[in-house]
Design a protein around this motif. Structure first.
Motif, PDB file in Angstrom:
ATOM      1  N   HIS A 149       0.849  -1.187   0.000  1.00  0.00           N
ATOM      2  CA  HIS A 149       0.000   0.000   0.000  1.00  0.00           C
ATOM      3  C   HIS A 149       0.889   1.242   0.000  1.00  0.00           C
ATOM      4  O   HIS A 149       1.946   1.245   0.627  1.00  0.00           O
ATOM      5  CB  HIS A 149      -0.926  -0.004   1.218  1.00  0.00           C
ATOM      6  CG  HIS A 149      -1.996  -1.050   1.092  1.00  0.00           C
ATOM      7  ND1 HIS A 149      -3.199  -0.806   0.487  1.00  0.00           N
ATOM      8  CD2 HIS A 149      -2.018  -2.344   1.445  1.00  0.00           C
ATOM      9  CE1 HIS A 149      -3.919  -1.902   0.481  1.00  0.00           C
ATOM     10  NE2 HIS A 149      -3.230  -2.862   1.054  1.00  0.00           N
ATOM     11  N   ALA A 150       0.450   2.265  -0.724  1.00  0.00           N
ATOM     12  CA  ALA A 150       1.338   3.418  -0.888  1.00  0.00           C
ATOM     13  C   ALA A 150       0.548   4.705  -1.020  1.00  0.00           C
ATOM     14  O   ALA A 150      -0.586   4.700  -1.495  1.00  0.00           O
ATOM     15  CB  ALA A 150       2.193   3.217  -2.136  1.00  0.00           C
ATOM     16  N   THR A 151       1.138   5.780  -0.574  1.00  0.00           N
ATOM     17  CA  THR A 151       0.631   7.107  -0.911  1.00  0.00           C
ATOM     18  C   THR A 151       1.496   7.626  -2.056  1.00  0.00           C
ATOM     19  O   THR A 151       2.421   6.941  -2.490  1.00  0.00           O
ATOM     20  CB  THR A 151       0.754   8.085   0.262  1.00  0.00           C
ATOM     21  OG1 THR A 151       2.143   8.345   0.470  1.00  0.00           O
ATOM     22  CG2 THR A 151       0.148   7.517   1.534  1.00  0.00           C
ATOM     23  N   GLY A 192       5.151   7.385  -1.275  1.00  0.00           N
ATOM     24  CA  GLY A 192       5.906   6.146  -1.143  1.00  0.00           C
ATOM     25  C   GLY A 192       5.099   5.051  -0.483  1.00  0.00           C
ATOM     26  O   GLY A 192       3.975   5.274  -0.036  1.00  0.00           O
ATOM     27  N   ALA A 193       5.711   3.853  -0.434  1.00  0.00           N
ATOM     28  CA  ALA A 193       5.026   2.689   0.121  1.00  0.00           C
ATOM     29  C   ALA A 193       5.019   2.749   1.643  1.00  0.00           C
ATOM     30  O   ALA A 193       5.883   3.370   2.256  1.00  0.00           O
ATOM     31  CB  ALA A 193       5.729   1.424  -0.338  1.00  0.00           C
TER      32      ALA A 193
END
Lengths: 726, 278
Positions: free
Chosen positions: B187-189, B192-193
């Protein structure tokens, strides 16, 4: 990324200080601090105010009753003591009377002052200041326009105080600029301060991200360090003073910035804050915003000092009157740098998202043509009325000719008005801009759909993964079971054969003994010749006949007899049975003599049997034993072979499982990596949509405004304009 | 560049602690005064929460730069907060800071400045108590964390990605945890992860290690698995670790073996940026 330049001292954490300061009697030696009363939180821990490098505690001296802010450092700062000494001695030279306001903070650097655990660390003992942070002050006072205006000027004066002495604070921001109750600034946190004596030492920090030029790097450390942040803060204060609503519009309630953030400096085209200020109706605001935008891409040492923003001569105790910005001179000498004067004008054209400055609505300022048209209409009306009266034109339509002429002239004059051209151009430009911005609602719906589909696929994939793992494990177990079954079958077979070996041995030994005995008996029988001790009734003639005609000389040469019926004489005769089953009809031997011969033989045989050997010698047993041992060895090695075959099968199954698992794990990792990328992409797009949302809304409003301005330029409006009292 | 987003109140990040509460955590570790692993881990969490509260304390109080969850896994998987926060997953830091289950007085021997030691007591806020019962459902715990991480990244798509810190003795009883760990960091924004760090508390011996860049020298397969599961440290954290005199490289991971993990809090940059030491 490499190893540090040298071993650096590790500092206690904020919580470690908070624990140590529960006993100020023990942790401090300094007479003012030993036993001082720390302000506590609700939980009974010393209350901290923390920054990136230190935690500050409020201590009231037991000795003097003085209250101090004591800064405890949580990070190593190179040459800290030297820095504070230089800063302290430089600030000591500043005459308070010569400063624009009493912003200077008293402090004392105390090496080895606080004990945490076994070790001693420095503290900075500072005067306690009653003041609030700039952001808190603005929260309370942003709508007081004169007060904010005064604060902006005081800020400018503060930066002039600093630059007049070659000092830079290094981290001007809402948390380090405190506002006292009399509305003057107090400047705190001198950790990153530059004073001339520190030239060449290098910076320790890069300042707050929402106040610094994107170009500020690790090595920047000099007197011009504050210039960019000064422009940013001054712009924010001036803008709020002009338009207090900006505080609520651009400042997020808990944002770590005033009106602008890092994004505004890095990519002004896509940012809401700077865009809003650039488009602001008030020239003072939009010009300052323009200045900040252009400064974001200039090398730090070329940035102009803030005093250029305040036109006209000013009186100040420390600063000399500043030259007005119009007369551009060489960079660094005080005027607006030569390269910038052209730059400021060019900027709007080169940046695509620059808002189109809307022309004011309606028609303004009559031209000569307008005046002519305005005069034309009354004349035409008069002509239209007079012509029928004068009977110059007989038909009614003829009387309308002057009116038609006036109308045509009006249409021509309207078409010559620049307002329409500009308004149309503005509307076109805005519409074009709007077309370039993706509709956020549609984009969000599309993104949501893609995301839902992706997450569903991802969920399915994740659910499949353990199932595939289980299948692999099941295959492995099946392979193990097969191998085990084969092994059991083969081993059982071998075990049976090994068990049979003792019986085989017994039988072989018995046979060897039997062979030995029969050889002995054959030998004994062969040794008893008939001639030596002929049985009763067998005379020499018969002995000779037996030997010569039939080769029967010893007890070994016959085995028994059979009676035969002689049909021609109706008498019973006998034949001797020879070894091998042949029969010998010996003349002169009838049944009685044959029986006597056989009885003789039986006697000999019985004597031999009684003397026959009953055991085998070791030498005679050896071949049997050897054979059995050989067979046992063979079977044992078969057993070992089966075990190792099975082990190999097991190992191969394990290897297959591991390879398959590894392959699966690699696949999974690859899938997770691509999922991560995909999600990162989704996050990025969501952010983009959020940003676009604001831009889209602004542009939509702008387009609507332009349309309504366009509607103010109709024929009727033009007519009204012609006769409007201006 | 990833992992450079501002951590602020309007763009906070979340820290999700996973705490092993299995029966094996009642085993003792340590030298002269052996402690139960469960005590060591509960202490670490309580210290970390105090550390975060002090780090984010400003003039007006603790700021919500972080939102924090403490998830226990053992007989069950779920919030490990005790007291008024019991049962809650992600809680804003200001609320955490104000609501410990209780404040203990712990006795401590401190140097008296004259070469001796003196017995004192210090206030020690507690948010969770040591628990040791049941298996070690690490996979379930990681999936629980994954859910929280997924929700967070959707809520703050531009922010600094969430950080999951797993404190355990490493002996997962519901299968090999690597895949579940990878699912968390998938999962990442936009920045970054998600990051997964591990604190391994073990009686297997070996040298205590913080933020190593290789699994060589780790005493057992549990430690090596946890090392491999841990995210590599982002560049600015590596720089900070280096400035503390640690040996770091591209492969340095967020893994701590039998050592202090509270320094991880100091890796998080808020506000004024430090110059990167080279």
């Amino acid at each position: 990324m490499g190893s540090p330049t040298g071993p650096q001292r590790q500092f206690p954490s904020g919580a470690a200080y908070a624990e140590a300061l529960q006993h100020t009697q023990l942790c401090f030696q300094h007479p003012e601090l030993k036993g001082a009363r720390a302000e506590l939180t609700r939980l009974g821990l010393p209350r901290a105010v923390s920054g990136a490098f230190a935690s500050v505690f409020s201590l009231t001296s037991a000795a003097s009753g003085q209250r101090y802010a004591v800064k405890c450092f949580t990070r190593h700062v190179p040459d800290q003591e030297q820095r504070y000494e230089a800063i302290s001695s430089r600030l000591a030279l500043l005459d308070p009377a010569g400063l624009s306001q009493p912003w200077k903070l008293g402090f004392e650097y105390l090496p080895d002052a606080v004990r945490v655990g076994k070790d001693l660390y420095p503290v900075l003992k500072m005067d306690w200041i009653k003041a609030v942070t700039l952001s808190a002050w603005l929260d309370a006072h942003h709508s007081d326009r004169p007060a904010v205006g005064r604060l902006a000027d005081r800020f400018e004066a503060l930066t002039r105080d600093l630059s007049a002495h070659g000092i830079a604070h290094g981290d001007l921001q809402h948390g380090n600029l405190l506002v006292a109750s009399d509305g003057t600034f107090r400047l705190v946190d001198y950790d990153g301060m530059y004073v001339p004596a520190l030239a060449g030492l290098g910076g320790t920090e890069r300042g707050h991200r929402n106040y610094q030029s994107p170009l500020r790097g690790n090595d920047d450390f000099g007197a011009e360090l504050d210039r960019f942040s000064a422009w940013v803060i001054f712009l924010s204060l001036k803008a709020i003073a002009v338009d207090p609503a900006l505080w609520n519009r651009l400042h997020e309630p808990s944002g770590e910035f005033l009106l602008l953030t890092e994004e505004d400096f890095k990519s002004p085209a896509g940012s809401t804050g700077l865009r809003t200020l650039l488009a602001h109706a008030d020239r003072a605001v939009s010009d300052l915003a323009e200045q900040v935008r252009s400064l974001a891409f200039q090398p730090l040492e070329l940035l102009p000092p803030l005093d250029l923003a305040v036109p006209g001569p000013r009186t100040s105790a420390t600063a000399t009157p500043t030259p007005p910005p119009a007369g551009a001179t060489a960079p660094g000498t005080g005027g607006l740098p030569g390269w910038m004067s052209g730059h400021l004008a060019e900027q709007p054209a080169t940046t695509p998202a620059t808002p189109v400055t809307a022309p004011p609505g309606g028609f303004h300022t009559r031209t000569a043509l307008d005046v002519v048209v305005a005069v034309l209409w009354p004349l035409a009306l008069i002509a239209a009325l007079l012509l029928p009266v004068a009977r110059i034109a007989t038909a009614l339509p003829g009387s309308l000719i002057p009116l038609a002429l006036a109308a045509t002239a009006t249409a021509f004059a309207r078409s010559r008005r620049t307002e329409r051209v500009r308004s149309r151009a503005a509307l076109d430009a805005l519409t074009k801009q709007l077309a370039h911005v993706e509709d956020p609602a549609k984009a969000a719906a599309k993104l949501h759909k893609e995301r839902t589909r992706f997450e569903a696929a991802e969920k399915h994939r994740q659910a499949t993964y353990p199932r595939t793992q289980d299948e692999l494990t099941a295959q492995y177990h099946a392979a193990l079971r097969d191998a085990e079954q084969r092994r059991t079958r083969k081993l059982r077979d071998i075990a049976k054969k090994i068990d049979g070996l003792s019986e085989e041995r017994r039988r072989a030994l018995a046979k060897a003994l039997a062979d030995k005995q029969s050889a002995y008996i054959r030998n004994q029988l062969g040794r008893r010749s008939i001639a030596q001790s002929p049985p009763h009734g067998i005379g020499p003639k018969l002995v000779a006949r037996l030997a010569d005609d039939h080769g029967i000389r010893t007890a070994a040469d016959f085995t028994g007899y059979r009676t035969v019926q002689n049909s021609s004489y109706n008498s019973t005769g006998a034949v001797l049975v020879l070894p091998g089953g042949r029969r010998a009809d010996v003349r002169g031997i009838g049944e009685a003599k044959a029986a006597a011969l056989v009885a003789w033989r039986q006697k000999v045989l019985a004597a031999a049997v009684a003397r026959q050997p009953t055991t085998l010698s070791a030498a005679e047993q050896q071949p049997v034993e050897q054979n059995i041992t050989h067979r046992r060895t063979q079977l044992t090695s078969r057993h070992t072979a089966v075990e190792s075959e099975t082990e190999t099968a097991r190992k191969q199954a394990k290897k297959r499982l591991e390879e398959a698992r590894e392959h699966l794990a690699r696949q999974n990792t690859a899938a997770e990596t691509s999922a991560r990328r995909k999600r990162q992409e989704f996050s990025r797009r969501t952010t983009e949509i959020q940003q676009n949302n604001t831009l889209h809304a602004t542009l939509t409003t702008d387009v609507e405004a332009a349309r309504s301005r366009q509607s103010e330029l109709t024929y009727a409006c033009y007519l009204r304009f012609l006769y409007r009292a201006s | 560049m990833p992992y450079t987003a501002e951590i602020s109140r309007s763009n906070p990040t979340s820290i999700i602690f996973l705490v092993d509460q299995s029966t094996s955590m009642s085993d003792p570790i340590g030298g002269e005064v052996p402690q139960q692993k469960a005590d060591v881990v509960a202490d670490a969490i309580n210290r970390l929460l105090t550390e975060l509260s002090v780090k984010c304390a400003k003039e007006e109080g603790v700021r919500d730069y972080f939102h924090v969850a403490v998830i226990g896994y053992g007989a069950t998987v779920g919030s490990a907060f005790a007291g008024s926060l019991a049962g809650r997953d992600i809680v804003p830091l200001s609320e955490v800071a104000d609501n410990p289950a209780r404040v203990d007085e712990r006795s401590k021997r401190v140097p008296d400045g004259a070469g001796g030691l003196v017995e004192t007591t210090v206030n020690f806020p507690l948010w969770m108590d040591p628990v040791a019962s049941g298996g070690t459902p690490m996979n379930r715990a990681l999936r629980y964390a994954e859910n929280l991480v997924a929700g967070w990244t959707e809520r703050y798509p531009a922010g600094f990605p969430p950080i999951v810190i797993n404190l355990t003795d490493g002996e997962s009883t519901d299968g090999e945890p690597s895949a579940a760990a990878e699912a968390v960091t998938a999962h990442a924004t936009a920045d970054g992860a998600a990051l997964l760090f591990n604190l391994h508390v073990s009686a297997a011996g070996g040298t205590p290690t913080a933020f190593p860049d290789t699994a060589d020298g780790l005493p057992d397969s549990y430690a090596r698995t946890l090392f491999a599961m841990s995210s590599p440290l982002p560049a600015h954290m590596r720089a900070y670790a280096a400035s503390q005199g640690r040996r770091v490289s591209e492969t340095t991971r967020g893994f701590v073996y039998n050592a202090d993990i509270t320094s991880v809090v100091q890796f998080l940059d808020i506000g004024t940026r430090a110059t990167e030491l080279r």
